[in-house]
Design a protein around this motif. Structure first.
Motif, PDB file in Angstrom:
ATOM      1  N   GLY A  29      35.602  13.279  54.372  1.00 22.12           N
ATOM      2  CA  GLY A  29      35.171  12.341  55.401  1.00 22.12           C
ATOM      3  C   GLY A  29      33.658  12.259  55.480  1.00 22.12           C
ATOM      4  N   ALA A  30      32.983  13.398  55.402  1.00 24.24           N
ATOM      5  CA  ALA A  30      31.513  13.407  55.450  1.00 24.24           C
ATOM      6  C   ALA A  30      30.934  12.697  54.238  1.00 24.24           C
ATOM      7  CB  ALA A  30      31.007  14.849  55.529  1.00 24.24           C
ATOM      8  N   GLU A  31      31.494  12.940  53.063  1.00 28.37           N
ATOM      9  CA  GLU A  31      30.979  12.292  51.847  1.00 28.37           C
ATOM     10  C   GLU A  31      31.210  10.787  51.890  1.00 28.37           C
ATOM     11  OE1 GLU A  31      28.976  11.392  48.663  1.00 28.37           O
ATOM     12  OE2 GLU A  31      28.948  13.348  49.628  1.00 28.37           O
ATOM     13  N   ARG A  32      32.383  10.378  52.328  1.00 25.89           N
ATOM     14  CA  ARG A  32      32.660   8.940  52.436  1.00 25.89           C
ATOM     15  C   ARG A  32      31.726   8.280  53.447  1.00 25.89           C
ATOM     16  NH1 ARG A  32      38.926   7.278  52.026  1.00 25.89           N
ATOM     17  NH2 ARG A  32      39.339   8.113  49.959  1.00 25.89           N
ATOM     18  N   MET A  33      31.427   9.008  54.528  1.00 29.45           N
ATOM     19  CA  MET A  33      30.525   8.443  55.534  1.00 29.45           C
ATOM     20  C   MET A  33      29.112   8.318  54.989  1.00 29.45           C
ATOM     21  SD  MET A  33      30.756   7.131  58.493  1.00 29.45           S
ATOM     22  CE  MET A  33      29.384   6.039  58.830  1.00 29.45           C
ATOM     23  N   ARG A  34      28.671   9.260  54.173  1.00 30.02           N
ATOM     24  CA  ARG A  34      27.344   9.145  53.548  1.00 30.02           C
ATOM     25  C   ARG A  34      27.268   7.878  52.702  1.00 30.02           C
ATOM     26  NH1 ARG A  34      28.397  14.545  52.894  1.00 30.02           N
ATOM     27  NH2 ARG A  34      27.217  15.836  54.339  1.00 30.02           N
ATOM     28  N   GLU A  35      28.331   7.604  51.951  1.00 32.20           N
ATOM     29  CA  GLU A  35      28.374   6.385  51.145  1.00 32.20           C
ATOM     30  C   GLU A  35      28.389   5.149  52.040  1.00 32.20           C
ATOM     31  OE1 GLU A  35      31.574   6.418  48.259  1.00 32.20           O
ATOM     32  OE2 GLU A  35      31.310   8.571  47.986  1.00 32.20           O
ATOM     33  N   ALA A  36      29.215   5.166  53.080  1.00 36.26           N
ATOM     34  CA  ALA A  36      29.287   4.034  54.000  1.00 36.26           C
ATOM     35  C   ALA A  36      27.938   3.804  54.681  1.00 36.26           C
ATOM     36  CB  ALA A  36      30.385   4.256  55.045  1.00 36.26           C
ATOM     37  N   ALA A  37      27.243   4.880  55.016  1.00 35.59           N
ATOM     38  CA  ALA A  37      25.923   4.761  55.654  1.00 35.59           C
ATOM     39  C   ALA A  37      24.929   4.072  54.721  1.00 35.59           C
ATOM     40  CB  ALA A  37      25.408   6.128  56.083  1.00 35.59           C
ATOM     41  N   ALA A 156      34.567  -1.300  52.390  1.00 36.66           N
ATOM     42  CA  ALA A 156      33.607  -2.351  52.024  1.00 36.66           C
ATOM     43  C   ALA A 156      32.183  -1.833  52.132  1.00 36.66           C
ATOM     44  CB  ALA A 156      33.807  -3.579  52.907  1.00 36.66           C
ATOM     45  N   LEU A 157      31.897  -1.034  53.158  1.00 43.32           N
ATOM     46  CA  LEU A 157      30.550  -0.450  53.275  1.00 43.32           C
ATOM     47  C   LEU A 157      30.235   0.439  52.083  1.00 43.32           C
ATOM     48  CD1 LEU A 157      30.463   0.462  57.081  1.00 43.32           C
ATOM     49  CD2 LEU A 157      29.132  -1.326  55.928  1.00 43.32           C
ATOM     50  N   ARG A 158      31.233   1.219  51.656  1.00 43.13           N
ATOM     51  CA  ARG A 158      31.005   2.094  50.485  1.00 43.13           C
ATOM     52  C   ARG A 158      30.769   1.267  49.231  1.00 43.13           C
ATOM     53  NH1 ARG A 158      35.309   4.803  52.971  1.00 43.13           N
ATOM     54  NH2 ARG A 158      36.746   4.159  51.340  1.00 43.13           N
ATOM     55  N   ARG A 159      31.514   0.178  49.064  1.00 46.56           N
ATOM     56  CA  ARG A 159      31.302  -0.678  47.889  1.00 46.56           C
ATOM     57  C   ARG A 159      29.919  -1.321  47.943  1.00 46.56           C
ATOM     58  NH1 ARG A 159      36.672  -1.265  48.874  1.00 46.56           N
ATOM     59  NH2 ARG A 159      36.504  -3.176  50.085  1.00 46.56           N
ATOM     60  N   MET A 160      29.472  -1.681  49.126  1.00 52.63           N
ATOM     61  CA  MET A 160      28.132  -2.260  49.278  1.00 52.63           C
ATOM     62  C   MET A 160      27.054  -1.258  48.879  1.00 52.63           C
ATOM     63  SD  MET A 160      28.735  -4.304  52.823  1.00 52.63           S
ATOM     64  CE  MET A 160      27.017  -4.591  53.094  1.00 52.63           C
ATOM     65  N   ALA A 161      27.298   0.017  49.095  1.00 52.45           N
ATOM     66  CA  ALA A 161      26.321   1.054  48.747  1.00 52.45           C
ATOM     67  C   ALA A 161      26.102   1.099  47.248  1.00 52.45           C
ATOM     68  CB  ALA A 161      26.794   2.420  49.241  1.00 52.45           C
TER      69      ALA A 161
END
Length: 163
Positions: A29-37, A156-161
């Motif tokens: 969850g933390a890693e996915r959130m870093r990507e989403a951020a 989608a946020l992670r893909r945008m990263a």
């Protein structure tokens, strides 16, 4: 004023800790959130981050703080309650824009409905874990006097990263 509503990232399952408020983010969850951020950073740069005091929200807010290079995350009990107007007033008192608000479901969806329609039950909205929305108001936000600029799920946020 702009408000960025963010649901906390993926946390440990319910029942894994005695107090639900103390459930942490999972490593995934933390890693996915870093990507989403990183994806979120392509869209908006919050000036202030305010979080629910619950651990998973605070950890999510810290990930955002690191991404945006901001000072200390502000903690607000209002983001763990059900007083939507108190959240709106607290956000306005920050004298910043955009303000990122990090919290929980179903409350974040109800806050979004409150801001857009004036009624927390005015529309059905569900934030996925790590999802975000940008709400705008001309001046200080008021119930039913805001508009939705975007609502983006975490994938989608992670893909945008990666773009």
């Amino acid at each position: 004023m702009d408000l960025v509503l963010v649901r906390h990232a993926i946390a440990a399952e319910r029942g894994t800790v005695a107090n639900d408020a103390e459930r942490p983010l999972t490593p995934e969850g933390a890693e996915r959130m870093r990507e989403a951020a990183r994806g979120l950073a392509r869209l908006v740069t919050p000036q202030v981050i305010v979080s629910s005091p619950w651990l998973r929200a605070v950890q999510t807010a810290e990930i955002l703080r690191e991404q945006f290079g901001l000072g200390k995350v502000r903690i607000s009990e209002t983001l763990a309650g059900d007083d939507y107007q108190a959240v709106v007033e607290m956000a306005a008192e920050t004298d910043a824009s955009p303000v990122a608000l990090v919290g929980h479901e179903p409350w974040m969806g109800e806050l979004l409905a409150y801001l857009l329609t004036g009624d927390p039950a005015g529309m059905a909205v569900t934030f996925k874990k790590g999802g975000a929305a940008l709400v705008r108001a001309a001046g200080e936000p008021r119930a039913g006097n805001c508009w939705l600029e975007w609502f983006i799920p975490p994938g989608a946020l992670r893909r945008m990263a990666g773009s």
